[in-house]
Design an enzyme around this catalytic site. Structure first.
Site, mmCIF file in Angstrom:
data_model
loop_
_atom_site.group_PDB
_atom_site.id
_atom_site.type_symbol
_atom_site.label_atom_id
_atom_site.label_comp_id
_atom_site.label_asym_id
_atom_site.label_seq_id
_atom_site.Cartn_x
_atom_site.Cartn_y
_atom_site.Cartn_z
ATOM 1 C CG ASP A 143 25.962 11.072 38.616
ATOM 2 O OD1 ASP A 143 24.745 11.316 38.722
ATOM 3 O OD2 ASP A 143 26.737 11.801 37.962
HETATM 4 C C1 NOJ Z 1 23.536 13.056 36.790
HETATM 5 C C2 NOJ Z 1 24.559 14.118 36.991
HETATM 6 O O1 NOJ Z 1 25.818 13.662 36.552
HETATM 7 C C3 NOJ Z 1 24.681 14.592 38.421
HETATM 8 O O2 NOJ Z 1 25.520 15.703 38.463
HETATM 9 C C4 NOJ Z 1 23.341 14.896 39.000
HETATM 10 O O3 NOJ Z 1 23.473 15.350 40.325
HETATM 11 C C5 NOJ Z 1 22.488 13.651 38.936
HETATM 12 N N1 NOJ Z 1 22.326 13.244 37.555
HETATM 13 C C6 NOJ Z 1 21.100 13.843 39.562
HETATM 14 O O4 NOJ Z 1 20.335 14.651 38.767
#
Ligand code: NOJ
Length: 736
Positions: free
Chosen positions: A294
């Site tokens: 993430d």
């Molecule tokens: C953080 C989020 O937790 C995740 O769900 C998302 O896909 C990513 N950022 C990318 O934007």
């Protein structure tokens, strides 16, 4: 020139062209041969790559966002031609094609970039939030809507969506509960499979499909007290019982990728967890795609106290099994050095690169790296897409209360439409609405005006805002209510109140909204409350005052149309809750599949509030009535490896057609590891016409449906008695 000479010259030309083609074929590296098998292409390319090129494949940058198309050259210049992946924030393919051209033409080996994006519930044609989708109990609609999203995304330059989010969650204070499919592991697994199929189809190289990403692996939904990004306490038993099953289902369904989560799982962060990422995912489940971290999840290992610096964070995440580093550049900065120091073996780098390349080949990116540039009208908000997502929105609506059958509104001539959401468009989109725009959304007011044209007048007053102390609008709203036959009060949440980093300490609506309801009651007219929100709510005070309550969730572009249909009676509501609505926030965590308590009866109850939820899992009303016949088993004994069936007839005894969902639960009352009081094992939704009877059937496979796992995922089927449960009926089966 004589005819003979012309023929000779033509022959020469044909000959030289074909000689060139043969020569070109011979010189074309195997990985560029579209007809060669993917694995051979991967190995061929890998054998040609140097360490730097390999490490680039394991990094993800961002591209777009504030980039104006006029700055295309500038934006592309900043991204290296060799980069593995970018997050692509644009809605048109030009910027993508610009960067892709650079990758194909300026990098030594011409490896295409993989473009990812958060297409969570629609790209431009935004559909209901996943929590709402789950209440439809109609996985076919989830698959269909995901296919709409995939088509719009791929045609706009996105190859890969960071979806579905399949974190089982049971705490409505956690804003991200909106993004998942509710509290049940089995149901979440079924929806996971549906969305993976919708995104990827049978062939990800199609120009209408994208690669899926199961996230957030794993346990993120257990965030303590609903606070985001925090530590989670998950025993291995709960990991296997509750949090891993949807991932296993998604991996089996062929999901190309997974995203490693932010949370720390009982001391070992999910993004540095060798057990979940390698032992389980790669070694046992044989996932052959890749895991992306993430956003900043690698560097955050330092904050989480398991890495001293970014270098150690890179080593830990990579060695645990995270192949791609999203945006924080830890891999870019440190992997080469870690390889040279012998801390990261070259074979692990190769394995990681192989996984990334494999997905790029499966997506067809080497053979068709560019996105065809077609006008927005030809790819976004297509009429058939809008129809599909409106149908989904209709089936997500849950009728929570309907005292004296106040709904549907048949005789009303004047309808007072009140509340902060009545004329709102943007907030009906919900969180993570990608390229969705407020202007695409039909407001409740517009939908009601159209739905009731010629039948009733819609009179509007806002009454109050979503929150704050201003009650100046109450008087006008009350006057409008007094002058109407019925009041429709649109309450709920702003889209930014759920989603990432949006924890709330209470799941009650702000006081001003509840007070507006109390004020309107003074008009003495029936009050119908419409709710649009991204989490289960504390509705106990609203429930006491409202004559009817309709949970419409955050429906996306269909906006107010489906709920207007429910109010007029055009749509018979068929949604059922996929998440428990607690009596109050203090009951959290509360979910239907808890393990049995030590004491029964009145012991262990709250002293100040009821101990049962306000609306339980699976709850939802209809405009028709169903009578459940007697459940029947094909046999009441089953051997290991055996199968049997159980059936129940359901009759629509009301006056109109309806869609009814039967939830099949099992209970294992005595077991070496205590099992929940009941567990969902199957569900089915069928159309039952007025007066008709439909038989619902569950084919029980003893090994699959009656067994359970231990704390290392090993499956057991113990001899003894089990129960099959549908509503208040219960039948015993013995496993011999
Ligand atoms: C953080 C989020 O937790 C995740 O769900 C998302 O896909 C990513 N950022 C990318 O934007």
């Amino acid at each position: 020139m004589k005819k003979k000479q012309i023929v000779q010259l033509f022959g020469l030309l044909v000959f030289s062209v074909s000689v060139q083609a043969v020569a070109k074929d011979k010189n074309t590296p195997l990985y560029k041969d579209a007809k060669a098998p993917v694995e051979q292409r991967v190995e061929d390319l890998l054998s040609r790559m140097n360490l730097e090129e390999k490490i680039y494949q394991l990094n993800q940058y961002t591209l777009g966002f504030n980039n104006n198309i006029n700055n295309l050259g500038e934006a592309v210049k900043n991204v290296p031609a060799e980069i593995g992946s970018v997050i692509y924030f644009e809605a048109d393919p030009q910027l993508r094609n610009g960067l892709q051209k650079k990758a194909m033409e300026e990098s030594r080996l011409g490896i295409p970039v993989l473009f990812g994006y958060d297409v969570i519930h629609g790209f431009r044609t935004v559909y209901p939030i996943p929590l709402a989708q789950a209440c439809s109990w109609n996985p076919a609609l989830v698959e269909q809507s995901s296919a709409v999203a995939a088509q719009e995304a791929r045609m706009s330059g996105v190859d890969w969506t960071f979806s579905p989010m399949i974190d089982v969650a049971r705490d409505g204070r956690w804003g991200r509960i909106a993004e998942g499919y509710g509290e049940d592991p089995y149901a979440t697994g079924v929806y996971t499979v549906a969305s993976v199929k919708g995104y990827q189809g049978d062939d990800m190289s199609s120009d209408k499909r994208v690669a899926a990403c199961l996230k957030h692996y794993v346990g993120y939904g257990a965030s303590e007290a609903g606070r985001d990004y925090v530590y989670t306490e998950i025993s291995r038993q709960s990991l296997w019982d509750t949090y891993l099953p949807p991932y296993e289902a998604g991996v089996k369904a062929g999901a190309a990728t997974l995203m490693s989560a932010f949370n720390d799982i009982s001391g070992v962060p999910a993004s540095a967890n060798h057990y979940t990422l390698t032992e389980v995912l790669k070694n046992r489940w044989k996932h052959d795609g890749f895991v992306v971290s993430d956003w900043d999840a690698v560097v955050q290992l330092v904050n989480q106290g398991v890495a001293a610096d970014t270098k150690e964070a890179a080593e830990k995440a990579f060695m645990a099994g995270v192949e791609m580093d999203m945006t924080d550049n830890c891999y870019q900065r440190h992997l080469a050095e870690l390889v040279n120091e012998g801390k990261v073996p070259m074979q692990n780098i190769d394995d990681a690169v192989r996984r990334v390349l494999r997905i790029k080949f499966r997506l067809g990116l080497f053979d068709n790296p560019y996105t065809k540039e077609v006008k927005q009208e030809e790819r976004l908000l297509l009429p058939q897409s809008l129809r599909a997502v409106e149908q989904m929105a209709e089936e997500t609506i849950v009728l929570l209360k309907n005292a004296d059958n106040v709904l549907p509104l048949s005789g009303a001539k004047k309808i007072a439409l009140v509340g902060p959401l009545a004329k709102n468009q943007a907030d009906l989109l919900g969180s993570w609405s990608a390229h969705g725009r407020a202007q695409d959304v039909c407001s409740i007011y517009d939908a009601m005006t159209r739905e009731f044209a010629g039948k009733a007048d819609i009179v509007y007053a806002q009454g109050c805002d979503f929150d704050g102390e201003n009650r100046d609008g109450f008087a006008e709203a009350l006057a409008v209510a007094k002058n109407a036959d019925v009041v429709v009060l649109c309450l709920g949440e702003k889209r930014g109140w759920s989603g990432e980093n949006t924890s709330r300490s209470t799941i009650a609506l702000p006081a001003v909204q509840e007070e507006l309801l109390a004020e309107l009651k003074k008009a003495g007219k029936p009050v119908v409350v419409l709710l649009s929100n991204g989490r289960p709510l504390e509705l106990v005070r609203i429930e006491k005052q409202a004559d009817a309550i309709v949970e419409m969730w955050q429906p996306g572009v269909a906006g107010g149309k489906p709920v207007a249909g429910v109010l007029s009676g055009r749509v018979n509501p068929s949604g059922r809750l996929a998440i428990t609505f607690p009596y109050s926030t203090g009951q959290i965590p509360i979910y239907y599949n808890q393990r049995p308590p030590a004491r029964k009866g009145n012991q262990g109850r709250y002293q100040d509030i009821p101990s049962t939820p306000l609306y339980e899992f699976g709850y939802g009303l209809s405009y028709t009535d169903y009578k459940y016949g007697t459940m029947k088993l094909s046999a009441d004994k089953v051997k290991r490896g055996g199968k049997l069936t159980v059936e129940i007839p359901v009759t629509n005894v009301g006056g109109r057609d309806g869609l009814e969902t039967v939830h099949w639960f099992i209970n294992d009352p005595v077991s070496s590891i205590a099992r929940p009081v009941k567990e969902l094992k199957f569900f089915e939704k069928q159309l039952i016409k007025a007066g008709e009877t439909k038989v619902f059937r569950f084919d029980i496979d003893a090994e699959r449906d009656l067994s359970f796992v231990d704390s290392d995922g090993k499956r057991f089927l113990e001899p003894g008695d089990y129960y099959i449960i549908v509503k208040d009926q219960k039948l015993k089966i013995s496993v011999e």
